[in-house]
Design an enzyme around this catalytic site. Structure first.
Site, PDB file in Angstrom:
ATOM      1  N   HIS A  21       0.948  -1.123  -0.030  1.00  0.00           N
ATOM      2  CA  HIS A  21       0.253  -0.191   0.126  1.00  0.00           C
ATOM      3  C   HIS A  21       0.754   1.174  -0.081  1.00  0.00           C
ATOM      4  CE1 HIS A  21      -3.389   2.444   1.026  1.00  0.00           C
ATOM      5  NE2 HIS A  21      -2.470   3.332   1.725  1.00  0.00           N
ATOM      6  N   GLU A  22       1.794   1.330   0.886  1.00  0.00           N
ATOM      7  CA  GLU A  22       2.681   2.423   1.157  1.00  0.00           C
ATOM      8  C   GLU A  22       3.828   2.653  -0.087  1.00  0.00           C
ATOM      9  OE1 GLU A  22       1.966   4.649   3.190  1.00  0.00           O
ATOM     10  OE2 GLU A  22       0.710   3.311   4.349  1.00  0.00           O
ATOM     11  N   HIS A  25       1.794   4.795  -2.785  1.00  0.00           N
ATOM     12  CA  HIS A  25       1.904   6.233  -2.638  1.00  0.00           C
ATOM     13  C   HIS A  25       3.580   6.471  -3.197  1.00  0.00           C
ATOM     14  CE1 HIS A  25      -1.703   6.342  -0.794  1.00  0.00           C
ATOM     15  NE2 HIS A  25      -1.361   5.842   0.298  1.00  0.00           N
TER      16      HIS A  25
END
Length: 459
Positions: A21-22, A25
């Protein structure tokens, strides 16, 4: 040992999901030349860190999330040479893309995980049933015959295992269907095929987590006749304490003859917390063992006896009852996409039903349940672990897309408003939204933890 498996499973699952998920980003920010100061897995005190170029990568003590920290004037002073690379100075479209990348990567990862499962192959028990239970929807729809039947399709979609039958029933209930259609094949010499339309689902309750949907509909899965031979033995179980060994053949329990594995399960279940006498055969020699059975709750919430042994499966004994589905790369990607889409749709419908009170909030699960499921999946095997990983990745992606301030979806909502009105949302409005969003997240977390505690204590 179960606790340790749960802790290990939770850390592994959450670690993988938070990292990807990170990374979403982080990677999109790098593509736009936004300066990334820190990439953190977890919150709180730093356990490990490493500086790589201009970014510090770290693992923190609390494994309940993570974050990526950009150069941003809203966070503090920015050096003049970094102003062009500050997050707040990027166009609203770039900021939108960076924030959206995290949950989107989780959704893509779920699709790929489900695709890998289809490539590896899924093995399960064939949906073979006999003698539909009286006074059920299936009993009314089926011809009155003694033969066994194989479920081929539900609502015109193929099913190959009892698991896929259960998933089809879940989808029908979530979609508020009143009936389903069943295509079944008789397992006699003529192999008669029947299409049963409008099989009622009125006796199935989406809110009743302990209800056996297969039984409620009338399915009576065919009993598998395999020898009662001890396979795996759970650590600290009554079987281990009594000295049972792998390969032991159970002949009788308290004088009750045991012909096959189902006899063993049925007899043990009827004697919770009792001292019983086992007659078994080991290396051709008959032995007598006294076993103090423990107890557990079954899927119906009933207290049943527990021995703590697994079936020693012979491939030849199980072959007629097992179905294995394995696909090539293209078909697996298509099936993985379709499964992701179905789960995405069901998740949104369930959220809507919870908001409008159509289903109970007890369906929410928290970190304790996730830990339990993760530990069980790790012990069960690769397919179970991947299945849980895919499901949780999808759930994490959906959760973060919800328009709740403090979540990615809240930021995306602000950016969409900015795109329409041509200027950012007022800082005071964002602060109020964050406070409301934080209270909402804390409330949902407390509710999910309460549900976890109730499940553990059978409350």
């Amino acid at each position: 040992m179960t606790f340790l498996w749960s802790v290990l499973g939770f850390i592994l699952v959450i670690g993988i999901l938070v990292t990807i998920h990170e990374w979403g980003h982080y990677q999109v920010a790098r593509w736009f030349n936004i300066k990334v100061l820190k990439f953190s897995i977890g919150f709180g005190k730093t356990i490990w860190s490493k500086q790589n170029g201009e970014t510090e990568f770290q693992i923190a003590a609390i494994p309940l999330g993570g974050y990526v920290k950009f150069v941003d004037e809203a966070e503090g002073p920015v050096a003049p040479q970094d102003l062009d690379r500050a997050f707040n100075r990027q166009s609203v479209y770039k900021r939108f893309a960076v924030v959206a990348a995290g949950p989107l990567v989780n959704l893509i990862f779920a699709w790929l995980v489900f695709s890998v499962i289809y490539m590896i192959g899924i093995t399960g028990l064939k949906p073979i049933f006999e003698h539909p239970t009286e006074s059920t929807a299936l009993y009314e729809a089926m011809p009155k015959t003694e033969q066994a039947w194989l479920v081929l399709e539900i609502d015109e979609k193929p099913v190959t295992t009892w698991r896929s039958v259960h998933e089809s029933l879940l989808k029908a209930l979530v979609d508020s269907q009143q009936t389903i259609s069943l295509k079944v094949e008789g397992l006699n010499q003529s192999h008669e095929t029947l299409l049963l339309k409008n099989v009622s689902l009125k006796d199935l309750d989406l809110n009743n987590q302990k209800q056996n949907w297969l039984k409620a509909l009338g399915f009576n899965p065919v009993a598998i006749s395999v020898p009662a031979v001890v396979g795996s033995i759970s650590e600290g179980s009554p079987a281990e304490l009594a000295g049972l060994q792998e390969g032991d053949i159970i002949l009788s329990i308290d004088g009750i003859q045991i012909d096959d594995w189902r006899d063993l399960v049925k007899t043990v279940a009827a004697k919770p917390n009792q001292q019983v006498s086992f007659v078994l055969k080991r290396n051709g020699v008959e032995l007598i063992k006294t076993v103090g059975l423990s107890q557990r709750k079954n899927s119906m919430g009933e207290t049943v006896g527990q021995l703590g042994v697994g079936l020693k499966q012979s491939p030849e004994d199980m072959k007629p009852y097992l179905s294995t589905s394995q696909y090539g790369i293209i078909d697996s990607l298509i099936l993985g996409y379709e499964k992701s889409l179905d789960l995405f749709d069901m998740s949104l419908v369930m959220l809507k039903k919870m908001l409008f009170g159509e289903v109970g909030v007890e369906n929410l699960s928290g970190p304790v349940s996730i830990a339990q499921f993760s530990g069980q999946a790790l012990q069960t095997g690769l397919i179970s672990f991947l299945g849980l990983l895919g499901l949780l990745s999808l759930s994490l992606g959906i959760l973060n897309l919800l328009p709740i301030p403090v979540l990615d979806g809240g930021h995306l909502l602000y950016y969409m408003i900015e795109m329409v009105k041509g200027s950012p949302v007022k800082e005071s409005t964002m602060i109020i939204g964050q406070k409301i969003g934080l209270l909402l997240i804390i409330g949902l977390t407390i509710l999910a933890l309460t549900n976890d505690i109730l499940r553990i204590t059978d409350g």
